[in-house]
Design a protein around this motif. Structure first.
Motif, PDB file in Angstrom:
ATOM      1  N   PRO A 192       0.841  -1.116   0.097  1.00  0.00           N
ATOM      2  CA  PRO A 192       0.073  -0.062  -0.106  1.00  0.00           C
ATOM      3  C   PRO A 192       0.935   1.443   0.071  1.00  0.00           C
ATOM      4  O   PRO A 192       1.877   1.293   0.587  1.00  0.00           O
ATOM      5  N   LYS A 193       0.449   2.487  -0.651  1.00  0.00           N
ATOM      6  CA  LYS A 193       1.107   3.504  -0.938  1.00  0.00           C
ATOM      7  C   LYS A 193       1.716   4.062   0.170  1.00  0.00           C
ATOM      8  O   LYS A 193       2.709   4.594   0.513  1.00  0.00           O
ATOM      9  N   SER A 194       0.771   4.214   1.600  1.00  0.00           N
ATOM     10  CA  SER A 194       1.354   4.958   2.908  1.00  0.00           C
ATOM     11  C   SER A 194       1.949   4.061   3.663  1.00  0.00           C
ATOM     12  O   SER A 194       2.449   4.574   4.971  1.00  0.00           O
ATOM     13  N   TYR A 195       2.465   2.865   3.060  1.00  0.00           N
ATOM     14  CA  TYR A 195       3.192   1.918   4.173  1.00  0.00           C
ATOM     15  C   TYR A 195       4.665   2.223   4.341  1.00  0.00           C
ATOM     16  O   TYR A 195       5.265   2.905   3.310  1.00  0.00           O
ATOM     17  N   GLY A 196       5.253   2.377   5.668  1.00  0.00           N
ATOM     18  CA  GLY A 196       6.392   2.990   6.135  1.00  0.00           C
ATOM     19  C   GLY A 196       6.445   4.345   5.581  1.00  0.00           C
ATOM     20  O   GLY A 196       7.696   4.807   6.105  1.00  0.00           O
ATOM     21  N   LEU A 197       5.663   5.246   5.810  1.00  0.00           N
ATOM     22  CA  LEU A 197       5.458   6.690   5.812  1.00  0.00           C
ATOM     23  C   LEU A 197       6.244   7.010   7.231  1.00  0.00           C
ATOM     24  O   LEU A 197       7.410   7.862   7.130  1.00  0.00           O
ATOM     25  N   TYR A 198       5.705   6.517   8.086  1.00  0.00           N
ATOM     26  CA  TYR A 198       6.094   6.631   9.408  1.00  0.00           C
ATOM     27  C   TYR A 198       6.919   5.742  10.318  1.00  0.00           C
ATOM     28  O   TYR A 198       7.580   5.925  11.309  1.00  0.00           O
ATOM     29  N   PRO A 232       6.809   0.867  10.288  1.00  0.00           N
ATOM     30  CA  PRO A 232       6.558  -0.306   9.549  1.00  0.00           C
ATOM     31  C   PRO A 232       5.094  -0.569   9.642  1.00  0.00           C
ATOM     32  O   PRO A 232       4.687  -1.792  10.184  1.00  0.00           O
ATOM     33  N   TYR A 233       4.417   0.077   9.214  1.00  0.00           N
ATOM     34  CA  TYR A 233       2.899   0.028   9.057  1.00  0.00           C
ATOM     35  C   TYR A 233       2.326   1.150   8.090  1.00  0.00           C
ATOM     36  O   TYR A 233       2.858   1.913   7.596  1.00  0.00           O
ATOM     37  N   ARG A 234       0.931   0.758   7.826  1.00  0.00           N
ATOM     38  CA  ARG A 234       0.135   1.577   6.762  1.00  0.00           C
ATOM     39  C   ARG A 234      -0.261   2.648   7.465  1.00  0.00           C
ATOM     40  O   ARG A 234      -1.298   2.840   8.180  1.00  0.00           O
ATOM     41  N   ALA A 235       0.456   4.075   7.002  1.00  0.00           N
ATOM     42  CA  ALA A 235       0.151   5.150   7.748  1.00  0.00           C
ATOM     43  C   ALA A 235      -1.530   5.761   7.459  1.00  0.00           C
ATOM     44  O   ALA A 235      -2.247   6.168   8.462  1.00  0.00           O
ATOM     45  N   ASP A 236      -1.958   5.350   6.424  1.00  0.00           N
ATOM     46  CA  ASP A 236      -3.222   5.799   6.108  1.00  0.00           C
ATOM     47  C   ASP A 236      -4.477   5.150   7.055  1.00  0.00           C
ATOM     48  O   ASP A 236      -5.584   5.394   7.405  1.00  0.00           O
TER      49      ASP A 236
END
Ligand code: HEC
Ligand code: HEC
Ligand code: HEC
Ligand code: HEC
Length: 154
Positions: A30-36, A38-42
């Motif tokens: 998913p696009k938002s994975y790893g943004l912050y 090791p999880y989907r930020a969305d």
């Protein structure tokens, strides 16, 4: 030179596998994975939308409990949230309507949780040795006989 072709084929297989892996990962992760982390930020915003918040903060009690809110805001418990001593707003009020009684703990153990003298607490924090501080038996609602929980300074 003849044997080099085997190596070349093996390399080709490797490059194809790597390309499939990288492209596949791009599609599947998913696009938002790893943004912050090791999880989907969305997911954080999605969960916040589908779950009603349980706590309302001290401001949420004030419209219905002006007396306690005013007392607390002026006293030394101004930094202790109402819901710490009582329970989350959602136990008591849903959509602005009272649904159930708010739990009320009058026991000295509520106060002792924060004020019992413990070596590990910061020295400046107000704390008492229970059986030296109270002239009678330390039981039941003894602390409330001298302290108002919403404005505890006697
Ligand atoms: C929409 C109005 C409303 C809001 C908001 C509200 N309350 Fe109440 N609360 C009431 C009413 C009405 C009663 C009296 C109900 C009863 O006695 O059965 C009450 C009773 C109480 C009691 C007494 C329970 C008892 O056993 O006597 C406590 C404690 C309490 N509320 C705490 C809170 C706290 C803390 C908040 C905020 C997190 C809060 N309330 C938010 C309306 C509200
Ligand atoms: C330090 C813990 C503590 C905090 C913080 C606290 N309360 Fe209380 N509250 C109590 C206790 C203990 C009682 C029971 C008092 C009694 O019976 O004399 C109580 C009683 C009440 C009651 C019942 C009526 C009364 O005054 O006895 C209401 C309503 C209430 N609290 C609302 C609130 C609201 C609103 C806040 C935040 C603005 C708040 N409380 C913050 C501990 C606390
Ligand atoms: C969740 C923790 C917590 C609970 C529970 C709690 N208190 Fe407090 N209390 C505090 C904090 C924080 C202060 C402010 C300390 C400061 O000013 O450094 C405070 C301040 C006080 C003070 C004032 C000390 C002073 O010199 O100004 C008294 C007295 C007191 N509390 C009594 C009580 C009593 C009685 C109860 C039970 C009804 C109680 N507290 C429950 C956290 C708590
Ligand atoms: C007989 C009345 C009485 C009772 C019962 C009582 N207190 Fe007090 N408390 C006082 C007085 C008076 C003061 C202020 C003078 C002082 O600092 O000794 C005080 C001060 C405090 C302080 C602030 C101490 C500081 O260093 O600033 C705390 C915390 C406290 N009490 C907690 C409690 C707790 C918890 C209970 C219940 C176990 C309790 N009290 C029961 C009368 C009482």
């Amino acid at each position: 030179m003849e044997h080099a072709r085997h190596v070349f084929r093996a390399l080709l297989v490797l490059v194809v596998a790597l390309t499939v892996f990288i492209l596949g990962r791009g599609f599947l992760v998913p696009k938002s994975y790893g943004l912050y982390g090791p999880y989907r930020a969305d997911n954080v915003a999605e969960q916040a939308r589908i779950r009603a918040p349980r706590h309302g903060g001290p401001e949420s009690c004030a419209p219905c409990h002006a007396k306690q809110a005013t007392e607390r805001a002026a006293g030394s418990h101004k930094t202790v949230s109402c819901e710490v001593c009582h329970a989350p707003l959602s136990v008591h009020v849903v959509d602005g309507v009272v649904k159930a009684k708010m739990p009320l703990d009058r026991s000295y153990t509520l106060c002792a949780r924060c004020h019992r003298k413990i070596a590990g607490r910061p020295e400046k924090f107000p704390q008492v040795v229970l059986d030296q501080h109270v002239p009678v038996a330390v039981e039941g609602d003894v602390c409330l006989q001298c302290h108002n929980p919403h404005s505890p300074k006697p």
